[in-house]
Each structure stands twice: as structure tokens, then as C-alpha cells.
Write an enzyme that holds these catalytic residues in place. Structure first.
Site, PDB file in Angstrom:
ATOM      1  N   GLU A 244     -33.463 -43.160  13.868  1.00  0.00           N
ATOM      2  CA  GLU A 244     -34.891 -43.325  14.184  1.00  0.00           C
ATOM      3  C   GLU A 244     -35.514 -41.948  14.028  1.00  0.00           C
ATOM      4  OE1 GLU A 244     -36.337 -46.120  14.908  1.00  0.00           O
ATOM      5  OE2 GLU A 244     -34.661 -47.426  15.394  1.00  0.00           O
TER       6      GLU A 244
ATOM      7  N   CYS B  62     -43.497 -40.185  17.597  1.00  0.00           N
ATOM      8  CA  CYS B  62     -43.126 -40.465  16.207  1.00  0.00           C
ATOM      9  C   CYS B  62     -44.108 -41.427  15.562  1.00  0.00           C
ATOM     10  CB  CYS B  62     -41.718 -41.017  16.140  1.00  0.00           C
ATOM     11  SG  CYS B  62     -41.485 -42.435  17.203  1.00  0.00           S
TER      12      CYS B  62
HETATM   13  P1  NAD Z   1     -34.274 -32.846  16.817  1.00  0.00           P
HETATM   14  O1  NAD Z   1     -33.749 -33.593  15.662  1.00  0.00           O
HETATM   15  O2  NAD Z   1     -34.370 -31.386  16.727  1.00  0.00           O
HETATM   16  O3  NAD Z   1     -33.370 -33.145  18.114  1.00  0.00           O
HETATM   17  C1  NAD Z   1     -33.126 -34.444  18.581  1.00  0.00           C
HETATM   18  C2  NAD Z   1     -31.807 -34.468  19.308  1.00  0.00           C
HETATM   19  O4  NAD Z   1     -30.764 -34.264  18.372  1.00  0.00           O
HETATM   20  C3  NAD Z   1     -31.637 -33.390  20.363  1.00  0.00           C
HETATM   21  O5  NAD Z   1     -30.919 -33.942  21.439  1.00  0.00           O
HETATM   22  C4  NAD Z   1     -30.803 -32.324  19.656  1.00  0.00           C
HETATM   23  O6  NAD Z   1     -30.024 -31.559  20.516  1.00  0.00           O
HETATM   24  C5  NAD Z   1     -29.928 -33.173  18.758  1.00  0.00           C
HETATM   25  N1  NAD Z   1     -29.504 -32.552  17.513  1.00  0.00           N
HETATM   26  C6  NAD Z   1     -30.228 -31.746  16.702  1.00  0.00           C
HETATM   27  N2  NAD Z   1     -29.510 -31.419  15.608  1.00  0.00           N
HETATM   28  C7  NAD Z   1     -28.318 -32.057  15.719  1.00  0.00           C
HETATM   29  C8  NAD Z   1     -27.147 -32.128  14.905  1.00  0.00           C
HETATM   30  N3  NAD Z   1     -27.068 -31.483  13.752  1.00  0.00           N
HETATM   31  N4  NAD Z   1     -26.118 -32.888  15.324  1.00  0.00           N
HETATM   32  C9  NAD Z   1     -26.185 -33.567  16.496  1.00  0.00           C
HETATM   33  N5  NAD Z   1     -27.251 -33.522  17.316  1.00  0.00           N
HETATM   34  C10 NAD Z   1     -28.319 -32.789  16.932  1.00  0.00           C
HETATM   35  O7  NAD Z   1     -35.676 -33.539  17.154  1.00  0.00           O
HETATM   36  P2  NAD Z   1     -36.688 -33.200  18.324  1.00  0.00           P
HETATM   37  O8  NAD Z   1     -37.470 -31.991  17.948  1.00  0.00           O
HETATM   38  O9  NAD Z   1     -35.995 -33.243  19.629  1.00  0.00           O
HETATM   39  O10 NAD Z   1     -37.631 -34.495  18.275  1.00  0.00           O
HETATM   40  C11 NAD Z   1     -38.736 -34.615  17.455  1.00  0.00           C
HETATM   41  C12 NAD Z   1     -38.456 -35.524  16.291  1.00  0.00           C
HETATM   42  O11 NAD Z   1     -37.993 -36.782  16.743  1.00  0.00           O
HETATM   43  C13 NAD Z   1     -39.713 -35.812  15.510  1.00  0.00           C
HETATM   44  O12 NAD Z   1     -39.462 -35.725  14.131  1.00  0.00           O
HETATM   45  C14 NAD Z   1     -40.042 -37.245  15.875  1.00  0.00           C
HETATM   46  O13 NAD Z   1     -40.800 -37.945  14.931  1.00  0.00           O
HETATM   47  C15 NAD Z   1     -38.687 -37.821  16.075  1.00  0.00           C
HETATM   48  N6  NAD Z   1     -38.766 -39.036  16.898  1.00  0.00           N
HETATM   49  C16 NAD Z   1     -38.526 -40.246  16.308  1.00  0.00           C
HETATM   50  C17 NAD Z   1     -38.628 -41.414  17.049  1.00  0.00           C
HETATM   51  C18 NAD Z   1     -38.374 -42.759  16.423  1.00  0.00           C
HETATM   52  O14 NAD Z   1     -38.138 -43.706  17.155  1.00  0.00           O
HETATM   53  N7  NAD Z   1     -38.429 -42.906  15.111  1.00  0.00           N
HETATM   54  C19 NAD Z   1     -38.955 -41.343  18.403  1.00  0.00           C
HETATM   55  C20 NAD Z   1     -39.196 -40.101  18.967  1.00  0.00           C
HETATM   56  C21 NAD Z   1     -39.084 -38.952  18.206  1.00  0.00           C
END
Ligand code: NAD
Length: 515
Positions: A232, A266
Site C-alpha cells: 500500500e 496517501c
Molecule cells: P516509509 O516507507 O519511509 O516508512 C514506512 C515504514 O516502513 C516505517 O515503519 C519504516 O521504518 C519502514 N521501512 C522503511 N524502509 C524500509 C525497508 N527498506 N525495509 C523494511 N522496512 C522499511 O514511509 P513513511 O514516510 O513512513 O510514510 C509515508 C508514505 O506512506 C507515503 O508515501 C504515503 O503515501 C504512504 N502511505 C500509503 C498508504 C496506503 O494505504 N496506500 C497509507 C498511508 C501512507
């Protein structure tokens, strides 16, 4: 060992610290999850639903306390926390309470004539251990909804919250007090390295919500282990406004869709395409109404604050960069456009005349920005909307519901709201997810529960001395009778009676020619 400092965006004070041990015993966590799976998979669905009901009651009783924690870590307004996190979670629990028995029940499936005498079924069984990784923008909702989806289907869960808004101990307390099986939901605090180690350790499925960048990294590791995953990811949602709309209501929708949670959603509206006939009236109304919104700046939030704070410093930098780039390329700011006194408050911004050459036009913004562009006809706006790396959701606004539906069908996204905004997420019965760089897989609703299941197909035959016609030995007699069965079944002159007669003949031959 490193330390995560969890900050309050309102004053930059450290709320608490979390130590991340380099020696975090991932094997031990998975072993516990796999052992507990032996219990959760046998735990009757009624018991799992009972735990959900207890959790719902617990959240109802503790809602103010939970809201305070969410607000302290995210900086969002209290009403954003109440409606988008508490209300949405309570509603999702309600849906699962009322519908999981039917959704997860064994299902009888039609058996074709060719398989006469047999019965076909589908069983929905748990997969095992689900790894759930969540972002910082809806730390309660993005935790609870995937966790309960996995739990109610009988799985165990390893959950890694965001390092920015982990809500430490809040969920543990909630699950402990509401009868969830001990160790069935383990919460592992940490940063992206921790997330990566958890992904490496071969869960039975990964449910990831977050950025496209992280989604790609996770998928690469998952590919090595053939771990199934749902992604997602981000979005760049458009709102399409035709010239026959009620401007008052549509402008209100545009403001809420663009600014709720300070645009850090998002599915927030990132780009509004307004028909040229009403463009200037629409923009004037947007300006009039955006200036009436109350902001957190210098105000106590008693539930009456519209616009809260930004949660992450890097996010502010990103929107500043996008605004600077847009202004340099000819966009115009009508109001807002800046951060106040180096705080986490970014003023709600109305920016017009955005164009494809600007970063703000294509990149996810994730801030309190209302960005507007013009269009002049239906097919043009469909092309403009689909010219995007993302495909999460969109909204179409028109009195002409036939046109709105026609446009909705042509949009390359996973969810469309018609004459409303972000509303598909408001119905837990609807599956949620995106296409293109917004990811894949669906959660919530019937599809969502099935996605946390091993969908097992069953065919039941009876014990008898019969052999199947397609079993050995093969013979020329059988072969020619098979040809006749196929013709009677599928040709232009197909006939049920002929098929039945030919089928019986084939059965007879098979009985005679047994090895
Ligand atoms: P992010 O990808 O930086 O982090 C999300 C999570 O993933 C965190 O817990 C982080 O620690 C972990 N993470 C990051 N890199 C990783 C890796 N390589 N391996 C394993 N875990 C990892 O995102 P963010 O800044 O926390 O959130 C914002 C993003 O999330 C935006 O792009 C937003 O659109 C998206 N989002 C999507 C939805 C949806 O349902 N489509 C909902 C909410 C947010």
C-alpha cells in the site's frame, strides 16, 4: 545500540526514547510467532471475534487517552484523530465482528458436468505469521486495521510501527486487556533496518504500507524468499470538477480532501482539475473558505482546530522544495505557502496554475496544499488524470452521474469517490488498494480478509471402484469417445443430453479398460 527519540511536533520535546538493540533476536521473535500460530489457528473464529468486540469496547472507553497519544506524536488535530483513527477503527472492527463468519465460512462452489458426482468447496485458512509494517501518518488506524484483519483470519502478527510515531506500549496494553492470545501480536520497535531484518526472516506474508522507495526495497528481499506481499504505497490523487457542480459543497470537499491530516494522507487530494467555465469562481471560493479555517498555531485544540501540525521535518522540506520549484515555473500562491517561525505548522496553501513541468504536479506532496489546474473537456481531463506514476484513488464531481460513472471507469486507480472525497475508505466493506506505483493487493472487505488467508480448494469424491476416464490406461476407443464428449460440450451444437450420453459411454469404457 541506537536510540530513537520520539518527538512531540508541537514543541520538539522528546516524549520518550526507544533503544534499538543491534542484537535484536529476530529468530526468537519468529519462533514465538510460529509456536503461537499452532494455538491461533485452532482458536475458534467466535473467540477471535470476541477479542475484537472487547477491543472495540476498550477503544470506546479509552478514546480520549488514545487521541492524546496520537496527537502528541503526530501533531494532528484532535478531530482528525477522532474521525480518521478512532471512528474508522471502531467501524472496521464492527464490520469484522458482523461479517467475518460469513466471509471466512467454507464456501460451496459449482461443480461442472465433467466432474459429475463430486462436490467442490473453498476453505479459508490462516497463512501463518504476517509481518505488518506501517508508516507514521495514521499510527493507530494503520496498525489496528491490518492487525485485526490478520488476527481474525487466524494468523499471528509481527508488527513494526514507524520510528516516528510508534505509540509505544499503547497497542500492547490494548491487546493484553482484551483477550487476544498471548504473543499472537508481537510489536517490534525500530527503524528501517529493523524492518528490513524482519522482512529477511521469511514471514508467511508481508503487509506493507509506506513509500514507493521502501516498497521496492522490501519487494526485492521478498522476491528472494518468494514471500507474498501486499504493498500500500503512495498516491497523487486527483479531484475532477465538472462545470455543473454545486460549487459550495464541492469547494468544501476540496478543502477537506486536500487538508485533512495536514494533507499527510496517501489518499489526500493532491491535484484539483477544475473545468474552465467555473475555474475562477471555484478558486475565489477556495480562497474565501481556506481563510476561514482555524489552525493549531497559537491555539489550544478543544476539538475545534481544523489544521494541525506536520509530523516530519523531512516532509516540510519536501513541500518547501515543491513550492519553490512551482513558483519558479509560473505557479501562483493565493494564500499560505510557508512554515511559521520554524515550527511544524505549515500554513494551508492555495496554489494555482500548476503545470506538468513542476514537481508538485507529479510527485506526492503530502502536505497542506490545495493545488489547482484547469481543464476544458472530458477526454482531456481523463488523460491528464491518468498521466501519473500513481494509481491510488481519485474523485469525480458532477451532477451528471452518467458522465461521472463514465469517467470513474476510465481512471487508472484503485478507488474512485463520486461527488465525495476519500469516501471509499469510509466503507470497510470495500477493498482498498492501488495500482501502478501505488502498489498492489487489497485489504478490508471480503477481498481483504481473503488476502490474509490460504484460499484452499477442495474437491470431494466418493470411494468406489470407478476410475476416472482421464486416468490410465489411455486407449484409442477412449480417445475417440473423449473427442465426442468435447464436441457435445463445447461445439456450436453442444447439448446436455448428448454430453450425458457420451459421458456415460466414456465411463463404461473406462470401467472395462481398468489396469
Ligand atoms: P516509509 O516507507 O519511509 O516508512 C514506512 C515504514 O516502513 C516505517 O515503519 C519504516 O521504518 C519502514 N521501512 C522503511 N524502509 C524500509 C525497508 N527498506 N525495509 C523494511 N522496512 C522499511 O514511509 P513513511 O514516510 O513512513 O510514510 C509515508 C508514505 O506512506 C507515503 O508515501 C504515503 O503515501 C504512504 N502511505 C500509503 C498508504 C496506503 O494505504 N496506500 C497509507 C498511508 C501512507
Amino acid at each position: 545500540m541506537s536510540v530513537l527519540k520520539i518527538k512531540n511536533p508541537a514543541n520538539n520535546n522528546t516524549l520518550y526514547e526507544i533503544e534499538i538493540k543491534q542484537s535484536l533476536n529476530i529468530d526468537e521473535i519468529y519462533k514465538k510467532a510460529h509456536n503461537t500460530f499452532e494455538i491461533t489457528k485452532e482458536n475458534p473464529l467466535e473467540k477471535r471475534i470476541e477479542a475484537l468486540a472487547n477491543l472495540q469496547e476498550y477503544i470506546l472507553i479509552n478514546k480520549e487517552k488514545i487521541i492524546d497519544r496520537i496527537v502528541a506524536e503526530t501533531g494532528k488535530s484532535k478531530t482528525d484523530a477522532l474521525t480518521s483513527e478512532i471512528l474508522s477503527v471502531l467501524d472496521a472492527i464492527d464490520y469484522y465482528k458482523k461479517n467475518s463468519v460469513a466471509i471466512l465460512a467454507d464456501q460451496n462452489v459449482k461443480t461442472p458436468l465433467l466432474l459429475m458426482g463430486k462436490k467442490s468447496k473453498i476453505y479459508y485458512e490462516p497463512l501463518g505469521t504476517i509481518l505488518i509494517i506501517s508508516p507514521w501518518n495514521y499510527p493507530f488506524y494503520q496498525a489496528i486495521v491490518p492487525i485485526i484483519s490478520a488476527y481474525v483470519t487466524g494468523n499471528t502478527v509481527i508488527y513494526k510501527p514507524s520510528e516516528l510515531t510508534p505509540l509505544k506500549c499503547l497497542l500492547e496494553e490494548a491487546f493484553e486487556q482484551t483477550g487476544f492470545i498471548k504473543d499472537s501480536i508481537q510489536i517490534v520497535y525500530g527503524d528501517k533496518e529493523t524492518g528490513s531484518k524482519l522482512v529477511e526472516a521469511k514471514p508467511d506474508k508481508i503487509f506493507f504500507t509506506g513509500s514507493v522507495r521502501a516498497g521496492k526495497e522490501i519487494m526485492q528481499i521478498a522476491a528472494k524468499n518468494l514471500t507474498p506481499l501486499d504493498l500500500e504505497l503512495g498516491g497523487k490523487d486527483v479531484m475532477i470538477v465538472f462545470d455543473d457542480v454545486n460549487i459550495e459543497r464541492t469547494v468544501n470537499g476540496a478543502l477537506w480532501g486536500s487538508l485533512t491530516n495536514s494533507g499527510q494522507s496517501c489518499t489526500s487530494v493532491e491535484k484539483i482539475f477544475v473545468h474552465e467555465e467555473i475555474y475562477s469562481r471555484f478558486v475565489t471560493k477556495l480562497e474565501e473558505k481556506i481563510n476561514k479555517l482555524t489552525s493549531i498555531e497559537n491555539n489550544q485544540d478543544n476539538g475545534d482546530i481544523d489544521i494541525g501540525l506536520m509530523t516530519a521535518e523531512f516532509q516540510i522540506k519536501k513541500i518547501e522544495e515543491q513550492i519553490e520549484d512551482a513558483l519558479a515555473k509560473g505557479a501562483k500562491i493565493i494564500c499560505g505557502g510557508f512554515r511559521k517561525n520554524n515550527s511544524m505548522y505549515f500554513s494551508p496553501t492555495l496554489i494555482v496554475n500548476i503545470k506538468p513541468e513542476m514537481l508538485i504536479y507529479h510527485e506526492e506532496t503530502f502536505g497542506p496544499i490545495v493545488a489547482v489546474a484547469k481543464f476544458d473537456n472530458e477526454s482531456q481531463v481523463i488523460n491528464l488524470a491518468n498521466d501519473s506514476e500513481y494509481g491510488l484513488s481519485a474523485s469525480v464531481w458532477s451532477k451528471d452521474l452518467v458522465r461521472a460513472d463514465r469517467v470513474a471507469r476510465k481512471l487508472r486507480v484503485g478507488n474512485v469517490s463520486i461527488n465525495n472525497v476519500m469516501i471509499t475508505e469510509g466503507n470497510t466493506a470495500l477493498p482498498f488498494g492501488g495500482i501502478k506505483s501505488s502498489g498492489f493487493g487489497r485489504y478490508k472487505g471480503e477481498h481483504g480478509l481473503h488476502s490474509f488467508s490460504n484460499i484452499k480448494s477442495i474437491v470431494i469424491d466418493t470411494q468406489s471402484s470407478k476410475v476416472e476416464a482421464n486416468w490410465y490406461p489411455y486407449s484409442t476407443k477412449k480417445y475417440s469417445m473423449f473427442l465426442k464428449v468435447i464436441d457435445s460440450l463445447f461445439s456450436n451444437k453442444s447439448s446436455l443430453i448428448k454430453t450425458a450420453i457420451n459421458g456415460l459411454k466414456l465411463e463404461k469404457i473406462s470401467d472395462k479398460e481398468k489396469i
